[in-house]
Write an enzyme that holds these catalytic residues in place. Structure first.
Site, PDB file in Angstrom:
ATOM      1  CG  HIS A  43      29.648 -59.521  -7.238  1.00 60.28           C
ATOM      2  ND1 HIS A  43      28.342 -59.848  -7.489  1.00 60.28           N
ATOM      3  CD2 HIS A  43      29.626 -58.228  -6.863  1.00 60.28           C
ATOM      4  CE1 HIS A  43      27.561 -58.796  -7.280  1.00 60.28           C
ATOM      5  NE2 HIS A  43      28.330 -57.801  -6.886  1.00 60.28           N
ATOM      6  CD  GLU A  70      28.491 -61.572 -10.936  1.00 61.12           C
ATOM      7  OE1 GLU A  70      28.066 -62.577 -11.515  1.00 61.12           O
ATOM      8  OE2 GLU A  70      28.422 -61.420  -9.705  1.00 61.12           O
ATOM      9  CG  HIS A 190      21.498 -65.356  -7.595  1.00 60.00           C
ATOM     10  ND1 HIS A 190      21.171 -65.901  -6.387  1.00 60.00           N
ATOM     11  CD2 HIS A 190      22.278 -64.287  -7.315  1.00 60.00           C
ATOM     12  CE1 HIS A 190      21.697 -65.171  -5.430  1.00 60.00           C
ATOM     13  NE2 HIS A 190      22.386 -64.201  -5.957  1.00 60.00           N
TER      14      HIS A 190
END
Ligand code: PXP
Length: 237
Positions: A43, A70, A190
């Protein structure tokens, strides 16, 4: 079987804290693959506080599993992913200074933006996934963007799991059912960890992939990276 994609941002964060190349992010990614992970997630954030854009470029040619990038679809991010061409791009709505992703997209309000970005990514044969909450209207909105998959944002599940796993998973079951009905693939991520992962996986039909970073890398401090990756894999069997 649901695939495990290891998010290696935390390894990069540790490396960046001292300026050298310890731990070696590229080696850690290859080791996660060697230990059985079926994908690597990164990310890159605009300030490059953990994964750097250069890491992303260096990872692509050496990885042999699925590469998932991401990020918020800024022009800088889109230039990077169009250059690197990972297997999957997961679009997240977080602000540049967000500590970590903390909400799914409003897929209805952002339909035009998401549609345009997704079309561009698909031209490069990149699979798309968008980060969403479990609200069923938002799932319907996601389907209207043309995305291949959604990634269910599991923070609420993780928070509620210790109190009542059944109650915690129910909105996700419904959201996954609706997403599948619309022909969307289903990812999740998450705050998934060794305690809550197996129950989630058993209860969510058609779960294609989970991406896990914070808990997995934290567990690796105690258990070692190899054991940890294997333990997470076992939760998904
Ligand atoms: N999915 C998305 C979109 C994320 O932003 C993150 C955190 O970077 C994760 C999954 C992984 O979350 P965690 O680090 O809590 O496992």
């Amino acid at each position: 079987m649901t695939k495990l994609s290891v998010n290696i941002n935390k390894i990069a964060l540790l490396r960046n804290s001292r300026g050298g190349n310890l731990p070696d992010v590229l080696k850690a990614a290859l080791d996660c693959e060697r230990f059985g992970a079926q994908g690597i997630t990164v990310h890159p954030r605009p300030d490059e506080r953990h994964i750097r854009y250069s890491d992303v470029r260096e990872l692509k040619p050496i990885l042999s599993t699925e590469f998932n990038i991401e990020g918020y679809p800024s022009e800088k991010f889109l230039d990077l992913v169009h250059e690197v061409k990972p297997h999957q791009v997961t679009l997240v709505p977080d602000a540049p200074d967000a500590l970590t992703s903390n909400a799914g997209w409003d897929t209805i309000k952002n339909k035009a933006l998401l549609k345009e970005v997704i079309e561009r990514l698909k031209k490069d044969n990149i699979r798309t996934s968008i980060f969403v909450d479990t609200d069923l209207d938002q799932i319907e909105g996601a389907a209207a963007t043309g995305t291949d998959r959604v990634e269910l944002y599991t923070e609420n599940y993780a928070a509620a799991y210790p109190l009542n796993p059944e109650v915690a998973v129910e909105p996700y079951r419904k959201a996954a059912h609706r997403a599948h009905k619309y022909g969307l693939g289903i990812n999740a991520g998450h705050d998934l960890n060794l305690h809550n992962l197996s129950f989630f996986n058993k209860n969510i039909a058609h779960l294609a992939e989970v991406s896990i970073g914070h808990a997995l890398i934290s567990d690796a401090l105690y258990l070692g990276l190899e054991n940890t990756v294997r333990l997470y894999m076992r939760q998904l069997q």
